[in-house]
Design an enzyme around this catalytic site. Structure first.
Site, PDB file in Angstrom:
ATOM      1  N   ASP A 226      75.192 -63.721 108.603  1.00 20.11           N
ATOM      2  CA  ASP A 226      75.942 -62.589 107.660  1.00 20.11           C
ATOM      3  C   ASP A 226      77.468 -62.876 107.770  1.00 20.11           C
ATOM      4  OD1 ASP A 226      75.205 -59.854 106.269  1.00 20.11           O
ATOM      5  OD2 ASP A 226      77.030 -59.669 107.526  1.00 20.11           O
ATOM      6  N   TYR A 376      84.479 -55.762 103.834  1.00 19.25           N
ATOM      7  CA  TYR A 376      83.986 -55.959 102.521  1.00 19.25           C
ATOM      8  C   TYR A 376      85.351 -56.145 101.625  1.00 19.25           C
ATOM      9  CZ  TYR A 376      79.435 -56.112 104.019  1.00 19.25           C
ATOM     10  OH  TYR A 376      78.122 -56.189 104.694  1.00 19.25           O
ATOM     11  N   HIS A 432      67.005 -61.610 107.835  1.00 19.25           N
ATOM     12  CA  HIS A 432      68.470 -61.597 107.959  1.00 19.25           C
ATOM     13  C   HIS A 432      68.933 -61.339 109.265  1.00 19.25           C
ATOM     14  CE1 HIS A 432      72.303 -61.188 106.139  1.00 19.25           C
ATOM     15  NE2 HIS A 432      72.533 -60.175 106.786  1.00 19.25           N
TER      16      HIS A 432
END
Ligand SMILES: *[C@@H]1O[C@H](CO)[C@@H](O)[C@H](O)[C@H]1NC(C)=O
Length: 459
Positions: A226, A376, A432
């Protein structure tokens, strides 16, 4: 005669141009400037660079406040037969809340968190938190290999608690014994949040390289999934001499947009031409379903966080139930996309509620959901045309490709970015959150990769 001459000249010019481009490229070294992320102006005096032991703590006030909020949650029924397709299923959420309120013990989990030593140290004006685990014993005449492992969103350093013992106390005498450092990304968990705009992966990478230097390591390995994969990739680009090897379990294509588009358009018909294996074709196609529809369905959170993190984040910072739904929905779908069709999101197939809620509690008690979401915004606001995104990585790299990862990255794409790809492993199972879900498999792949790099260095 003249055409031949022109052709030769033209060819020569092209060769020269290509040579110049490549030479230029190989000379570009990514650099980062020191930042200052503390409150107000950067002070004149040098920074306090001491390393302070840290313990996770809680109070009865904190637990009472949590319980009050859990008791006051206002449930709202999910649609019939909707499972996790509309988001976190409310029936199962009630079960999670009831477990949290009645069976989960934060105090017990705090003790578990403290079973490894934690530290904090100030870098560029903010407190950086990390777990530092040294091996209990080492074979005569050997040294532990330092490895930094970096988490992502919505995870934490706790994702690594299952893999740490596997790497610091390996069972086979042929295995490498690691010394593990797991930092919290600034703004996540117990690392202080930056107080200024612009803190992205490159800034985190610069700080983490500094942290490793401060701990006395001239050379070390880095590992991440990630955001951790972006940060560790940036670490390798910034300090190619310090980072001996880079291992990632998430490798979104960062280079060669044209090649990617071409290979997505024609790769199914001409897989060999684009270096696709049968497996690549199975994972990538049909693109309409696998890339376009899936992306739209699964990336809404990203658009919110990349634009107005502080608005949605405020609700999550007030409501533990909302926070758990928001975070744990990802642990369902990102572990297996098909889990969205299960009443309980398949959450307990791969994880225990204790582990899942501990990760949520790290966000809750540190009040870090808003700052974690901001990462983000900082990542996307600078655009896709960043230098580091265009530059390759020259550090030996290992990629573990888990079958249920959000996006499949064929080897032929990965090689475009990571020039010294030493291992590319098609993992047997997992998604993930690989370190938490399949610690054994990930540990084996890290071992295999580091052994190969160490061997080639000895020669
Ligand atoms: C943001 O993240 C993506 C995916 O990891 C990466 O390709 C891009 O370069 C990042 N942008 C910045 C500014 O770091």
């Amino acid at each position: 005669m003249y055409t031949e001459l022109a052709l030769a000249l033209g060819l020569g010019a092209v060769v020269a141009l290509v040579a110049v481009i490549f030479q230029k490229k190989s000379k570009i070294v990514l650099e980062a400037q020191d930042g200052w992320w503390g409150v107000g102006a950067c002070p004149q005096e040098p920074e306090d660079d001491s390393i302070r032991p840290f313990k996770v703590e809680t109070t009865s006030g904190e637990i009472e406040d949590l319980n009050l909020r859990l008791d006051q949650t206002r449930s709202f029924p999910s649609l019939e037969d909707s499972q996790f397709n509309y988001g976190f299923n409310s029936k199962y959420l009630e079960k999670v809340v009831s477990y949290w309120r009645n069976d989960f013990s934060w105090r017990k989990q705090v003790d578990k968190l403290n079973k490894y030593p934690h530290f904090k140290t100030k870098i560029e004006g903010i407190d950086i938190h990390y777990v530092h685990v040294k091996p209990k014993r080492l074979a005569e005449g050997t040294r532990a290999v330092p490895l930094m492992m970096v988490h992502g969103w919505p995870g934490s350093f706790y994702e690594f608690y299952g893999i740490i013992p596997l790497l610091t106390e390996p069972s086979s005498p042929d295995d490498i014994t690691f010394e593990i450092i797991c930092p919290s990304i600034p703004g996540y968990g117990f690392s202080e949040a930056p107080h200024k705009k612009g803190f992205d992966g490159l800034c985190a990478a610069h700080i983490f390289n500094k942290l490793m230097k401060r701990l006395g390591f001239d050379q070390y390995y880095v590992q991440g999934g990630d955001w951790g994969s972006l940060i560790t990739t940036n670490m390798a680009q910034l300090e190619p001499n310090a980072v001996k090897g880079l291992h990632v379990n998430f490798a979104p294509p960062g280079k060669g947009a044209l090649l990617m588009i071409m290979s997505l358009l024609f790769g199914r018909r001409f897989p060999k031409l684009f270096g696709f294996t049968e497996y690549d074709v199975k994972q990538l196609f049909p693109i309409m379903e696998k890339l376009v529809v899936d992306s739209i369905r699964e990336t809404g959170y990203m658009h919110i966080q990349a634009t107005k993190p502080d608005t949605a984040g405020r609700a999550l910072n007030d409501s533990p139930v909302g926070l758990a739904a928001y975070i744990l929905e990802k642990f369902s779908t990102w572990t297996d996309n098909e889990f969205k069709n299960l009443d309980d999101g398949g959450l307990e197939r791969k994880f225990s509620l204790d582990d899942l809620l501990t990760n949520v509690m790290i966000y809750w008690t540190s009040r870090s959901i808003i700052s974690s979401m901001r990462f983000y915004k900082e990542n996307f606001s600078k655009g896709m045309n960043q230098l580091h995104a265009k530059l390759p990585v020259y550090v030996p790299t290992g990629v573990a490709c888990f079958p249920n990862e959000l996006k499949h990255s064929p080897k032929s794409w990965v090689e475009q970015k990571y020039y010294k790809l030493k291992t590319y492993t098609q993992m047997a199972r997992g998604g993930h959150f690989a370190a938490m879900e399949e610690p054994q498999l990930l540990a084996e792949d890290v071992q295999n990769f580091v052994k190969i790099v160490e061997k080639s260095k000895k020669k």
